[in-house]
Design a protein around this motif. Structure first.
Motif, short mmCIF file in Angstrom:
data_model
loop_
_atom_site.label_atom_id
_atom_site.label_comp_id
_atom_site.label_asym_id
_atom_site.label_seq_id
_atom_site.Cartn_x
_atom_site.Cartn_y
_atom_site.Cartn_z
N PHE A 172 47.14 52.09 32.98
CA PHE A 172 47.02 52.71 34.29
C PHE A 172 45.68 53.42 34.45
O PHE A 172 45.03 53.32 35.50
N LEU A 173 45.27 54.14 33.42
CA LEU A 173 43.99 54.86 33.48
C LEU A 173 42.83 53.90 33.72
O LEU A 173 41.93 54.17 34.51
N ARG A 174 42.85 52.76 33.01
CA ARG A 174 41.79 51.77 33.20
C ARG A 174 41.87 51.14 34.58
O ARG A 174 40.84 50.93 35.25
N ALA A 175 43.09 50.84 35.02
CA ALA A 175 43.27 50.12 36.28
C ALA A 175 42.82 50.94 37.49
O ALA A 175 42.14 50.43 38.38
N ASP A 203 40.71 53.39 37.46
CA ASP A 203 39.25 53.53 37.36
C ASP A 203 38.57 52.30 37.94
O ASP A 203 37.62 52.41 38.72
N GLU A 204 39.06 51.11 37.60
CA GLU A 204 38.46 49.87 38.09
C GLU A 204 38.63 49.73 39.60
O GLU A 204 37.76 49.20 40.29
N LEU A 205 39.77 50.21 40.12
CA LEU A 205 39.98 50.17 41.57
C LEU A 205 38.95 51.06 42.27
O LEU A 205 38.32 50.63 43.25
N GLU A 206 38.79 52.28 41.79
CA GLU A 206 37.84 53.18 42.43
C GLU A 206 36.42 52.64 42.35
O GLU A 206 35.64 52.76 43.31
N GLN A 207 36.07 52.03 41.24
CA GLN A 207 34.73 51.46 41.08
C GLN A 207 34.50 50.35 42.10
O GLN A 207 33.43 50.25 42.73
N MET A 236 30.70 53.21 35.86
CA MET A 236 30.08 51.97 35.39
C MET A 236 29.26 51.30 36.50
O MET A 236 28.07 51.08 36.36
N LEU A 237 29.90 50.98 37.65
CA LEU A 237 29.20 50.26 38.72
C LEU A 237 28.18 51.14 39.44
O LEU A 237 27.31 50.62 40.13
N ARG A 238 28.29 52.44 39.30
CA ARG A 238 27.30 53.31 39.94
C ARG A 238 25.90 53.08 39.39
O ARG A 238 24.90 53.38 40.05
N ALA A 239 25.82 52.55 38.19
CA ALA A 239 24.52 52.23 37.60
C ALA A 239 23.79 51.16 38.42
O ALA A 239 22.56 51.11 38.43
N LEU A 240 24.55 50.32 39.14
CA LEU A 240 23.94 49.31 40.00
C LEU A 240 23.11 49.94 41.11
O LEU A 240 22.20 49.33 41.65
N PHE A 241 23.45 51.20 41.46
CA PHE A 241 22.78 51.87 42.56
C PHE A 241 21.90 53.01 42.06
O PHE A 241 21.48 53.86 42.84
N ILE A 294 41.14 45.03 46.85
CA ILE A 294 42.46 44.79 47.43
C ILE A 294 43.43 44.22 46.39
O ILE A 294 44.57 44.66 46.26
N ILE A 295 42.96 43.24 45.64
CA ILE A 295 43.81 42.63 44.62
C ILE A 295 44.21 43.65 43.57
O ILE A 295 45.38 43.74 43.15
N ARG A 296 43.26 44.48 43.14
CA ARG A 296 43.54 45.51 42.14
C ARG A 296 44.52 46.56 42.68
O ARG A 296 45.38 47.05 41.95
N LEU A 297 44.37 46.91 43.95
CA LEU A 297 45.23 47.93 44.55
C LEU A 297 46.70 47.52 44.46
O LEU A 297 47.55 48.29 44.00
N PHE A 298 47.01 46.30 44.90
CA PHE A 298 48.40 45.86 44.88
C PHE A 298 48.88 45.57 43.45
O PHE A 298 50.08 45.72 43.16
N ALA A 299 47.97 45.21 42.58
CA ALA A 299 48.35 45.02 41.17
C ALA A 299 48.79 46.34 40.56
O ALA A 299 49.75 46.40 39.79
N ILE A 300 48.08 47.43 40.91
CA ILE A 300 48.45 48.75 40.39
C ILE A 300 49.81 49.17 40.93
O ILE A 300 50.66 49.69 40.20
N LEU A 301 50.04 48.97 42.23
CA LEU A 301 51.33 49.33 42.79
C LEU A 301 52.47 48.55 42.13
O LEU A 301 53.52 49.12 41.82
N ASP A 302 52.26 47.26 41.92
CA ASP A 302 53.31 46.47 41.27
C ASP A 302 53.50 46.90 39.82
O ASP A 302 54.63 46.93 39.31
#
Length: 251
Positions: A53-56, A58-62, A1-6, A101-109
């Motif tokens: 999890f699949l969405r989360a 993906d959003e972290l990597e983006q 999704m965000l790769r379209a920005l570039f 960062i916020i998404r990373l720890f949200a996924i772990l929790d």
């Protein structure tokens, strides 16, 4: 999704992200073997959780990718030397970096809560609002699912230093309400009195290294937990269940 920005094509799944997604999908396929009318509310909840999890991840990597791309577009050592475009890219980098960062720890929790319920770990008896790391401590101290806990603990220790720095930044971002306002005030005062506001561009590189390690640990932790669900050591799983039930009786 965000790769379209570039101006880039959609991401091709590779590496640790691909392994994490594959592990989740394998577990989803196992759950899906039970016809929907016969699925228990617990199983349906796990299906929804897996999709989340699949969405989360993906959003972290983006967010990780966008933070890196915008960070590479910052080269000036001083804020007052930046062009308008570079200044905008710097703030875009900071936005996606904090978001990651916020998404990373949200996924772990989220993973911690999922494991707690799926394996019936009863971590809430230790702490009502618990984190992923509280779940690991519960597993370690009570000998629950030892083989899984050892794999996750090894990941935790391998990435301990960058994860500690990321967690401190996450806590500052969430709990220090006026952090950004103070930064803006300091920048304005320095501009007023003619002092130069130095931007440590090497911090961008260092922060991204920490973020990359944090994402790596997160993807691997997710993959490890879901692979265990699909291919559990039968004897160890049975033993862990018996221990959990025994602790429940003693409580």
């Amino acid at each position: 999704m965000l790769r379209a920005l570039f101006g880039e094509p959609p991401r091709q799944e590779t590496g640790e992200l691909q392994k994490a997604n594959q592990a989740i999908r394998e577990y989803l396929e196992r759950l899906a073997t039970v016809p929907s009318p016969k699925q228990s509310p617990r199983e349906r909840k796990f299906i929804i959780w897996c999709q989340s999890f699949l969405r989360a991840i993906d959003e972290l990597e983006q967010s990780q990718y966008a933070a890196a791309q915008y960070g590479r577009r910052v080269s000036s050592p001083y804020i007052d030397q930046m062009t308008v475009e570079e200044h905008m890219n710097y703030h875009r980098h900071v936005y996606f970096y904090k978001n990651a960062i916020i998404r990373l720890f949200a996924i772990l929790d989220k993973l911690g809560y999922f494991m707690n319920e799926r394996f019936e770990l009863r971590t809430e008896r230790i702490k009502t609002r618990f984190s992923y790391f509280t779940v690991l401590r519960n597993m370690h101290e009570n000998g629950l699912y030892r083989d899984l806990e050892e794999m996750l603990y090894e990941l935790k220790m391998k990435h301990k230093e960058p994860m500690t720095r990321l967690r401190n930044q996450r806590n500052t971002e969430i709990h220090t309400i006026n952090a950004d306002l103070l930064d803006d005030l300091m920048e304005a005062e320095q501009a007023q009195f003619g002092d130069r506001t130095r931007l440590e561009t090497e911090d961008i590189e260092g922060n991204m290294k920490d973020l990359d390690e944090g994402c790596l640990m997160t993807f691997r932790a997710v993959a490890t937990a879901f692979r265990y669900l699909v291919h559990p050591p039968a004897a160890e799983e049975q033993k862990a269940r018996e221990q959990a039930r025994e602790k429940g009786k003693q409580s």
